[in-house]
Write an enzyme that holds these catalytic residues in place. Structure first.
Site, PDB file in Angstrom:
ATOM      1  N   GLY A 293       0.735  -0.950  -0.006  1.00 41.57           N
ATOM      2  CA  GLY A 293      -0.132   0.138  -0.126  1.00 41.57           C
ATOM      3  C   GLY A 293       0.903   1.260  -0.032  1.00 41.57           C
ATOM      4  O   GLY A 293       2.257   1.040  -0.098  1.00 41.57           O
TER       5      GLY A 293
ATOM      6  N   ARG B 274      -3.964  21.826   8.738  1.00 39.96           N
ATOM      7  CA  ARG B 274      -3.464  20.444   9.144  1.00 39.96           C
ATOM      8  C   ARG B 274      -1.994  20.289   9.257  1.00 39.96           C
ATOM      9  O   ARG B 274      -1.329  21.222   8.474  1.00 39.96           O
ATOM     10  CB  ARG B 274      -3.887  19.512   7.936  1.00 39.96           C
ATOM     11  CG  ARG B 274      -5.323  19.313   7.848  1.00 39.96           C
ATOM     12  CD  ARG B 274      -6.049  18.599   9.215  1.00 39.96           C
ATOM     13  NE  ARG B 274      -7.534  18.530   8.781  1.00 39.96           N
ATOM     14  CZ  ARG B 274      -8.250  19.320   9.084  1.00 39.96           C
ATOM     15  NH1 ARG B 274      -7.988  20.463   9.615  1.00 39.96           N
ATOM     16  NH2 ARG B 274      -9.500  18.742   8.950  1.00 39.96           N
TER      17      ARG B 274
ATOM     18  N   SER C 210      -3.207   6.699  14.034  1.00 36.42           N
ATOM     19  CA  SER C 210      -3.668   7.869  13.412  1.00 36.42           C
ATOM     20  C   SER C 210      -3.591   9.012  14.412  1.00 36.42           C
ATOM     21  O   SER C 210      -4.319   8.704  15.709  1.00 36.42           O
ATOM     22  CB  SER C 210      -5.032   7.827  12.485  1.00 36.42           C
ATOM     23  OG  SER C 210      -5.365   8.937  12.073  1.00 36.42           O
TER      24      SER C 210
ATOM     25  N   ASP D  43      -4.871 -12.695   3.481  1.00 34.30           N
ATOM     26  CA  ASP D  43      -5.454 -11.663   4.416  1.00 34.30           C
ATOM     27  C   ASP D  43      -4.922 -11.741   5.709  1.00 34.30           C
ATOM     28  O   ASP D  43      -4.815 -13.107   6.251  1.00 34.30           O
ATOM     29  CB  ASP D  43      -7.087 -12.043   4.277  1.00 34.30           C
ATOM     30  CG  ASP D  43      -7.868 -10.954   4.867  1.00 34.30           C
ATOM     31  OD1 ASP D  43      -7.784 -10.770   6.056  1.00 34.30           O
ATOM     32  OD2 ASP D  43      -8.591 -10.450   4.128  1.00 34.30           O
TER      33      ASP D  43
ATOM     34  N   LYS E 263      -8.907   2.248  15.371  1.00 30.75           N
ATOM     35  CA  LYS E 263      -7.654   2.821  15.253  1.00 30.75           C
ATOM     36  C   LYS E 263      -7.203   2.661  16.869  1.00 30.75           C
ATOM     37  O   LYS E 263      -6.216   2.275  17.403  1.00 30.75           O
ATOM     38  CB  LYS E 263      -7.312   4.187  14.757  1.00 30.75           C
ATOM     39  CG  LYS E 263      -7.050   3.983  13.325  1.00 30.75           C
ATOM     40  CD  LYS E 263      -5.773   3.310  13.064  1.00 30.75           C
ATOM     41  CE  LYS E 263      -6.118   2.749  11.661  1.00 30.75           C
ATOM     42  NZ  LYS E 263      -4.687   2.066  11.260  1.00 30.75           N
TER      43      LYS E 263
ATOM     44  N   TYR F 263     -14.057   4.651  12.236  1.00 29.95           N
ATOM     45  CA  TYR F 263     -12.560   4.417  11.863  1.00 29.95           C
ATOM     46  C   TYR F 263     -11.582   4.720  12.929  1.00 29.95           C
ATOM     47  O   TYR F 263     -10.664   4.019  13.370  1.00 29.95           O
ATOM     48  CB  TYR F 263     -12.284   5.257  10.403  1.00 29.95           C
ATOM     49  CG  TYR F 263     -10.664   5.385  10.083  1.00 29.95           C
ATOM     50  CD1 TYR F 263      -9.987   4.103   9.822  1.00 29.95           C
ATOM     51  CD2 TYR F 263      -9.815   6.425  10.510  1.00 29.95           C
ATOM     52  CE1 TYR F 263      -8.660   4.313   9.657  1.00 29.95           C
ATOM     53  CE2 TYR F 263      -8.501   6.412  10.147  1.00 29.95           C
ATOM     54  CZ  TYR F 263      -7.904   5.464   9.935  1.00 29.95           C
ATOM     55  OH  TYR F 263      -6.602   5.556   9.667  1.00 29.95           O
TER      56      TYR F 263
HETATM   57  P1  NAD Z   1      -3.237   1.573   1.818  1.00 27.18           P
HETATM   58  O1  NAD Z   1      -4.777   1.182   1.599  1.00 27.18           O
HETATM   59  O2  NAD Z   1      -2.575   2.306   0.690  1.00 27.18           O
HETATM   60  O3  NAD Z   1      -2.585   0.419   2.244  1.00 27.18           O
HETATM   61  C1  NAD Z   1      -3.102  -0.641   3.181  1.00 27.18           C
HETATM   62  C2  NAD Z   1      -2.481  -1.885   2.412  1.00 27.18           C
HETATM   63  O4  NAD Z   1      -3.221  -3.136   3.411  1.00 27.18           O
HETATM   64  C3  NAD Z   1      -3.249  -2.168   1.128  1.00 27.18           C
HETATM   65  O5  NAD Z   1      -1.907  -2.728   0.117  1.00 27.18           O
HETATM   66  C4  NAD Z   1      -4.200  -3.068   1.233  1.00 27.18           C
HETATM   67  O6  NAD Z   1      -4.168  -4.032  -0.016  1.00 27.18           O
HETATM   68  C5  NAD Z   1      -3.683  -4.019   2.407  1.00 27.18           C
HETATM   69  N1  NAD Z   1      -4.854  -4.729   3.255  1.00 27.18           N
HETATM   70  C6  NAD Z   1      -6.014  -4.139   3.354  1.00 27.18           C
HETATM   71  N2  NAD Z   1      -6.653  -5.046   4.155  1.00 27.18           N
HETATM   72  C7  NAD Z   1      -5.813  -6.169   4.180  1.00 27.18           C
HETATM   73  C8  NAD Z   1      -6.022  -7.540   4.624  1.00 27.18           C
HETATM   74  N3  NAD Z   1      -7.411  -7.695   5.519  1.00 27.18           N
HETATM   75  N4  NAD Z   1      -5.156  -8.365   4.762  1.00 27.18           N
HETATM   76  C9  NAD Z   1      -4.024  -8.126   3.889  1.00 27.18           C
HETATM   77  N5  NAD Z   1      -3.839  -6.740   3.347  1.00 27.18           N
HETATM   78  C10 NAD Z   1      -4.760  -5.685   3.534  1.00 27.18           C
HETATM   79  O7  NAD Z   1      -3.484   2.667   3.201  1.00 27.18           O
HETATM   80  P2  NAD Z   1      -2.302   3.756   3.681  1.00 27.18           P
HETATM   81  O8  NAD Z   1      -2.651   4.936   3.513  1.00 27.18           O
HETATM   82  O9  NAD Z   1      -0.865   3.081   3.214  1.00 27.18           O
HETATM   83  O10 NAD Z   1      -2.188   3.622   5.269  1.00 27.18           O
HETATM   84  C11 NAD Z   1      -1.636   2.415   5.963  1.00 27.18           C
HETATM   85  C12 NAD Z   1      -2.059   2.410   7.252  1.00 27.18           C
HETATM   86  O11 NAD Z   1      -1.881   3.785   7.950  1.00 27.18           O
HETATM   87  C13 NAD Z   1      -3.466   2.109   7.565  1.00 27.18           C
HETATM   88  O12 NAD Z   1      -3.639   1.298   8.950  1.00 27.18           O
HETATM   89  C14 NAD Z   1      -4.215   3.528   7.694  1.00 27.18           C
HETATM   90  O13 NAD Z   1      -5.157   3.381   8.627  1.00 27.18           O
HETATM   91  C15 NAD Z   1      -3.078   4.190   8.483  1.00 27.18           C
HETATM   92  N6  NAD Z   1      -3.188   5.635   8.401  1.00 27.18           N
HETATM   93  C16 NAD Z   1      -3.189   6.194   6.985  1.00 27.18           C
HETATM   94  C17 NAD Z   1      -3.300   7.572   6.885  1.00 27.18           C
HETATM   95  C18 NAD Z   1      -3.177   8.109   5.630  1.00 27.18           C
HETATM   96  O14 NAD Z   1      -3.705   9.378   5.368  1.00 27.18           O
HETATM   97  N7  NAD Z   1      -2.986   7.482   4.670  1.00 27.18           N
HETATM   98  C19 NAD Z   1      -3.182   8.147   7.980  1.00 27.18           C
HETATM   99  C20 NAD Z   1      -3.267   7.831   9.270  1.00 27.18           C
HETATM  100  C21 NAD Z   1      -3.159   6.317   9.402  1.00 27.18           C
HETATM  101  N1  UDP Z   2     -10.155  19.854   1.984  1.00 28.45           N
HETATM  102  C1  UDP Z   2     -10.786  20.656   0.967  1.00 28.45           C
HETATM  103  N2  UDP Z   2     -11.235  20.284  -0.245  1.00 28.45           N
HETATM  104  C2  UDP Z   2     -11.219  18.915  -0.611  1.00 28.45           C
HETATM  105  C3  UDP Z   2     -10.477  17.942   0.598  1.00 28.45           C
HETATM  106  C4  UDP Z   2     -10.079  18.543   1.695  1.00 28.45           C
HETATM  107  O1  UDP Z   2     -10.983  21.822   1.289  1.00 28.45           O
HETATM  108  O2  UDP Z   2     -11.351  18.349  -1.476  1.00 28.45           O
HETATM  109  C5  UDP Z   2      -9.769  20.420   3.193  1.00 28.45           C
HETATM  110  C6  UDP Z   2     -10.420  19.835   4.481  1.00 28.45           C
HETATM  111  O3  UDP Z   2     -11.730  20.265   4.869  1.00 28.45           O
HETATM  112  C7  UDP Z   2      -9.471  19.875   5.491  1.00 28.45           C
HETATM  113  C8  UDP Z   2      -8.118  19.786   4.610  1.00 28.45           C
HETATM  114  O4  UDP Z   2      -8.462  20.079   3.331  1.00 28.45           O
HETATM  115  O5  UDP Z   2      -9.355  21.118   6.112  1.00 28.45           O
HETATM  116  C9  UDP Z   2      -7.386  18.393   5.017  1.00 28.45           C
HETATM  117  O6  UDP Z   2      -8.531  17.260   4.445  1.00 28.45           O
HETATM  118  P1  UDP Z   2      -7.947  15.932   4.289  1.00 28.45           P
HETATM  119  O7  UDP Z   2      -9.297  15.147   3.956  1.00 28.45           O
HETATM  120  O8  UDP Z   2      -6.791  15.670   3.406  1.00 28.45           O
HETATM  121  O9  UDP Z   2      -7.397  15.461   5.803  1.00 28.45           O
HETATM  122  P2  UDP Z   2      -8.210  15.189   7.117  1.00 28.45           P
HETATM  123  O10 UDP Z   2      -9.246  16.371   7.244  1.00 28.45           O
HETATM  124  O11 UDP Z   2      -8.795  13.914   7.287  1.00 28.45           O
HETATM  125  O12 UDP Z   2      -7.332  15.780   8.336  1.00 28.45           O
END
Ligand code: NAD
Ligand code: UDP
Length: 337
Positions: free
Chosen positions: A10, A230, A124, A58, A152, A148
């Site tokens: 991912g 942010r 997160s 999985d 977490k 969600y």
């Molecule tokens: P992503 O969806 O790109 O990566 C998740 C990966 O896990 C994917 O490759 C998916 O195929 C795999 N996956 C999902 N369910 C699975 C399962 N049951 N078994 C095996 N593989 C599985 O997401 P990401 O943005 O890389 O996020 C990774 C982690 O970071 C997540 O736990 C997410 O909650 C956390 N996170 C992400 C963000 C963000 O903004 N991207 C912010 C805070 C926390």
């Molecule tokens: N935002 C926006 N337009 C968009 C998507 C997001 O103005 O199409 C704004 C949103 O209201 C927030 C900031 O951008 O103030 C970051 O949003 P994002 O969804 O990326 O992160 P999160 O709100 O989950 O922290």
């Protein structure tokens, strides 16, 4: 070390795979490819020179995880695999409890069976909910504001409980602020499905012409320019933090809960400005109503990460914009970067 990455194909997992390889670690990817592209392991091999074994399964499949951990004995697991869309979690809570909470329990059971007792977990900043103030410290109260976020927090608690009771030798709960950007090689990045919810992917799609304008969700917040603030963090910095946190908890057999952000708040308008400067592309804007559930301002105090394992973010918002654009442009077949 040899490290298994659940969700390693991912967005954040693939960048962490590259960061680990760059620091001399061996990576095993465990992913069901539900939200990852098939060619990510090949791209990682091009980027790192390391051929990473891939187990397509999985995390809820305990025998599959145990078999993978027996075939590739690892020093630790980094656990990314989860579902991550707030709206989807409210629409289908049981799906999120199952994938995220049951998934983490099954993974921990499999690790216990295979004798793997160290984990780094993708948490997160959403666990802080609507904070009373920013910058946010790790001892601020946690608040659940959506399904969600609840998953977490429960996942963090499961890991903390196992560490407290000695079932895990070392654990890191890493609370990410807003990950954006892509590897500067443009070989790996984020590919959102459908209409992006998050700001940066939306902006990059406006820049390619795939979307006509950016909707700015509210310009009447109590922030310097009225738009939401942010703490955006470059995924390359975030990936590096995983490697350093892992090395720290393994060397010291400790468990930690740490913010990963830059400590800098950036508004929507500031991000758009930085994007235009970094890429030379104009982003048309439309001021739209506030998005329900949005917090006005939200940024980290990242001092604990620096004090604990010597990490601080190095890349700024323009770097994030440039690399996001380079990735999105290469996907769209645009060659001006
Ligand atoms: P992503 O969806 O790109 O990566 C998740 C990966 O896990 C994917 O490759 C998916 O195929 C795999 N996956 C999902 N369910 C699975 C399962 N049951 N078994 C095996 N593989 C599985 O997401 P990401 O943005 O890389 O996020 C990774 C982690 O970071 C997540 O736990 C997410 O909650 C956390 N996170 C992400 C963000 C963000 O903004 N991207 C912010 C805070 C926390
Ligand atoms: N935002 C926006 N337009 C968009 C998507 C997001 O103005 O199409 C704004 C949103 O209201 C927030 C900031 O951008 O103030 C970051 O949003 P994002 O969804 O990326 O992160 P999160 O709100 O989950 O922290």
């Amino acid at each position: 070390m040899r490290v298994m990455l659940t969700g390693g194909a991912g967005y954040i997992g693939s960048h962490t795979a590259a960061a680990l390889a760059a620091r001399g670690h061996q990576v095993v990817i465990f992913d069901n490819f539900a939200n990852a592209e098939r060619d990510v392991p090949a791209r990682l091999e091009r980027l790192t020179g390391q051929k990473m074994p891939v187990i397509e399964a999985d995390i809820r499949d305990v025998p599959a995880v145990v078999a993978a951990l027996r075939e590739y004995p690892v020093d630790a697991v980094i656990h990314f695999a989860a579902l991550k869309a707030v709206g989807e979690s409210e629409a289908d809570p049981l799906l999120y409890y199952d994938m995220n909470i049951i998934g983490t329990i099954r993974l921990l059971q499999a690790m216990q069976q295979a004798g793997v007792a160290r984990i780094v977990f993708s948490s997160s900043a959403t666990v802080y909910g609507q904070p009373d103030s920013s910058p946010i410290l790790e001892d601020f109260p946690t608040r659940v504001e959506n399904i969600y976020g609840r998953t977490k927090l429960v996942m963090e608690d499961l890991i903390r409980d196992l560490a407290r009771t000695g079932k895990l030798a070392a654990a890191a709960n890493l609370r990410y602020f807003n990950p954006v950007g892509a590897h500067p090689s443009a070989l790996i990045g984020e590919t959102p499905r459908g209409v992006p919810n998050n700001l940066m992917p939306y902006v990059t799609q406006v820049a390619t012409g795939a979307r006509p304008h950016l909707n700015v969700f509210g310009n009447d917040y109590a922030t310097p320019d009225g738009t939401g603030v942010r703490d955006y963090i470059h995924v390359v910095d975030l990936a590096e933090a995983h490697a350093l946190a892992l090395e720290h908890i393994v060397a010291n057999n400790v468990s930690i809960t740490v913010n990963l952000g830059t400590g800098e708040g950036t508004s929507v308008l500031q991000l758009v400005q930085a994007f235009e400067t970094a890429t030379g592309r104009k982003i048309p804007l439309v001021i739209a109503p506030r998005r329900p559930g949005d917090v006005s301002s939200y940024y980290a105090n990242p001092a604990l990460a620096e004090a604990t394992f010597g990490w601080r973010a190095k890349l700024n918002v323009e770097d994030m914009c440039r690399d996001s654009w380079r990735w999105q442009a290469s996907r769209a077949g645009i060659n001006d970067v």
